[in-house]
Design an enzyme around this catalytic site. Structure first.
Site, PDB file in Angstrom:
ATOM      1  CG  ASP A 246      68.366 -20.282  43.549  1.00 48.37           C
ATOM      2  OD1 ASP A 246      68.121 -21.209  42.750  1.00 48.37           O
ATOM      3  OD2 ASP A 246      69.367 -20.265  44.284  1.00 48.37           O
TER       4      ASP A 246
ATOM      5  CG  ASP B 138      46.983 -32.968  47.266  1.00 48.85           C
ATOM      6  OD1 ASP B 138      47.713 -33.555  48.083  1.00 48.85           O
ATOM      7  OD2 ASP B 138      46.334 -31.942  47.541  1.00 48.85           O
TER       8      ASP B 138
ATOM      9  CG  ASN C 161      69.923 -24.235  43.371  1.00 48.84           C
ATOM     10  OD1 ASN C 161      69.612 -24.118  42.196  1.00 48.84           O
ATOM     11  ND2 ASN C 161      70.116 -23.207  44.167  1.00 48.84           N
TER      12      ASN C 161
ATOM     13  CD  GLU D 238      46.886 -37.066  50.196  1.00 43.43           C
ATOM     14  OE1 GLU D 238      47.605 -36.965  51.204  1.00 43.43           O
ATOM     15  OE2 GLU D 238      46.469 -36.079  49.549  1.00 43.43           O
TER      16      GLU D 238
END
Length: 611
Positions: free
Chosen positions: A137, A323, A131, A352
């Site tokens: 955040d 993906d 972070n 993938e």
């Protein structure tokens, strides 16, 4: 009075008409493919006809949704600069105008220095890595708020955290970063993984900005490192803005409505498969929260293709990991892949293809002779070696070799290398963000880690490691995905253990790190490992020996996977040892005499540079 009222109403209609979204948001002059399809989105925008002075409009497509217009222009010969699209009403009056920018392309932008077998890829999950900017955040405009106490929640890792720890990654010896998706994912929960994207032209504000992503790419280039984007062609998230107002019914797969994939990727090439089963694999949704995109729809395919190219050009990307590659419409994904590699001939893309048979995986690699039987070519440069991963997941607990046990399983994996069109462009790995953690499976056994890491660092292909393994991080897949995606210690202010620094690591973490760093940094300049040939020998007493060699040098790798000390004659390996008399172990620096016998401790490995 009535006439004045209608004139005012007509004038207001012009005033408020506009395009709320334009995608791609900008483009470049001088691209290999001069055709550009721009999507204009706005309330009832299809009632207008777009024109642009000095620009050839090849096509205007309007769908059943009046909020979309797809305009295809020819950019050939157009200089960089501002274009202005005028949207005309039925009386040929301009209702509104939309500016569009063609930027100047960087010199030699098409000649990408993509990732290859000389690289080591570091896979990280940005939310769990570090972070660097606590101020982002939580985002007011997005659903899920940061809550580090929730294992499946947002923890606050971001792009700034990656940038601040690039020195650590450089010291480790990795040369490329593959981050799980960073584009906006506005799911109400479990959004940290990023695979349910809600805007594919925007970095999630909780990670940073588009400019921050470009800065990450730039900072990597300064270190001669590369950036690989995790791209998702198969699906978006249910919170995607376009899913909430579909351009057309067939933008996504509908049965009608939802139906889940059967996940049987073999139906994509099984000559005996029913059409129903094949469709359920390709068109079924991965999960209910991820609408399945229809790549057989030319508008969808072009949107995805241009989005991918836009990111490559904009962020100076060095590669894609795609993906769920083999769940896509197979003809559509081949066109997508070819369009990208036509624009960037040396651009590497690893798909993938999570299968457990070499022939089935090889089917998906570019120029596969297996796929050619069905007149198919995916154009995909690289696939992932899941069969090697399968072996690694258990072999180091098998103390005795057998017909198909122990190191024989590793040996057998490489016997099928003839199936792959390009064996050096296969991704090899111990684990990733979806699998069991290696150090959990093997209970933090450093010796077993050394054997596994050495294996993927010295065999053919492109090695990939998963964040935290280099410091011994574990995680139990049985407890859920969050446990295999733990926060990297030291990535958050207040962490008691900071594994990003030598002084902050525990003794065990330092042992893992030192070995990993030594092996990966040694590998960097070893062309014999990157492109050399392989000769391996049948395992004997669970000892596996293989050579990586070229005309200039030879490296001998020896793994004793048994629970006992093994002593063996070198005479069996004469065809590769040739006139070499000694080998220097890369790991320990010790010299080993090759004249007679070699003795090895249990569960140990040697990497010998032959002299």
């Amino acid at each position: 009075m009535k006439k004045i009222f209608y004139l005012l109403l007509f004038s207001c209609a012009f005033t408020f008409a506009q395009a709320n979204r334009v995608e791609p948001p900008f483009w470049w002059s001088g691209m290999h493919n001069p055709e550009l399809q721009i999507m204009f989105y706005g309330k009832n925008i299809a009632q207008y006809q777009p024109v642009c002075d000095g620009v050839v409009i090849n096509n205007v497509i309007k769908t059943e949704n009046p909020n979309y217009v797809f305009v295809t222009i020819d950019t050939k010969g157009l200089p960089s600069g501002e274009l202005v699209f005028d949207f005309k009403n039925i009386k040929n009056k301009t209702a509104f105008s939309q500016k569009y920018m063609l930027k100047e392309r960087k010199e030699e932008a098409s000649q990408k220095n993509s990732f290859d077998a000389s690289d080591v890829i570091y896979l990280l999950m940005p939310d769990r890595f570090a972070n660097g900017n606590p101020d982002n955040d939580t985002s007011k405009e997005l659903n899920e708020k940061a809550d580090r106490s929730q294992p499946n929640g947002r923890h606050g890792g971001d792009i700034e955290g990656i940038i601040k720890n690039l020195d650590y990654l450089e010291e480790l010896g990795v040369t490329a970063i593959w981050s799980t998706p960073l584009c906006e994912d506005n799911d109400k929960g479990y959004s940290y993984h990023g695979y349910a994207q809600s805007d594919v032209y925007r970095i999630d504000p909780r990670y940073g900005s588009n400019e921050d992503y470009v800065r990450l790419s730039s900072e990597l280039k300064k270190r001669d490192m590369k950036l690989i984007m995790d791209y998702v062609t198969n699906h978006w998230g249910a919170e995607h803005w376009m899913y909430k107002d579909l351009p057309s019914y067939n933008w996504i797969h509908q049965f009608p409505g939802y139906s889940q994939s059967n996940y049987r990727m073999t139906t994509q090439f099984d000559p005996n498969a029913s059409q129903t089963d094949a469709r359920q694999c390709m068109d079924g949704w991965f999960v209910p929260s991820m609408p399945d995109l229809d790549q057989s729809n030319p508008l969808v395919l072009n949107y995805l293709t241009q989005n991918a190219i836009w990111w490559i050009e904009y962020a100076d990307l060095d590669g894609f990991r795609v993906d769920t590659y083999s769940y896509n419409d197979k003809e559509g994904i081949a066109k997508w892949t070819k369009a990208i590699t036509d624009e960037y001939p040396d651009f590497n893309i690893v798909g993938e293809v999570w299968m457990h048979d070499q022939a089935q995986m090889a089917y998906w690699q570019k120029d596969s002779k297996i796929a050619a039987i069905q007149s198919y070519n995916s154009y995909l440069p690289s696939v992932m070696d899941f069969t090697l991963h399968d072996a690694i997941g258990g072999v180091f607990n098998e103390d005795h070799s057998g017909w198909d046990a122990g190191m024989q399983r590793v040996y057998d994996n490489f016997t099928n290398d003839f199936l792959y069109p390009n064996v050096n462009s296969i991704l090899v790995f111990m684990e990733n963000h979806d699998t069991g953690r290696f150090n959990e499976i093997y209970k933090g056994d450093l010796n077993k880690y050394k054997m596994a890491l050495t294996l993927i660092a010295t065999v053919r292909g492109i090695p990939q490691i998963y964040y935290g393994s280099e410091i011994g991080m574990a995680g139990d897949k049985g407890k859920g995905d969050a446990d295999i995606r733990r926060d990297f210690p030291g990535g958050w202010n207040g962490d008691s253990n900071n594994a990003f620094t030598k002084s902050g690591r525990t003794a065990q973490q330092q042992q893992f790190f030192e070995f990993t760093s030594k092996m990966l940094n040694w590998r960097k300049n070893k062309d014999v490992i990157h492109n050399g040939k392989t000769t391996h020998y049948l395992p004997d007493n669970n000892v596996y020996v293989y050579f990586r060699h070229n005309t200039k040098e030879s490296v001998m790798v020896v793994m004793n996977n048994s629970s006992e000390t093994r002593t063996f004659s070198t005479a069996r390996f004469t065809e590769n040892i040739k006139n070499y008399t000694t080998g220097t172990d890369v790991i320990t620096g010790k010299k080993v005499n090759l004249a007679n016998e070699i003795s090895m401790e249990p569960k140990s490995v040697m990497v010998l540079e032959l002299k």
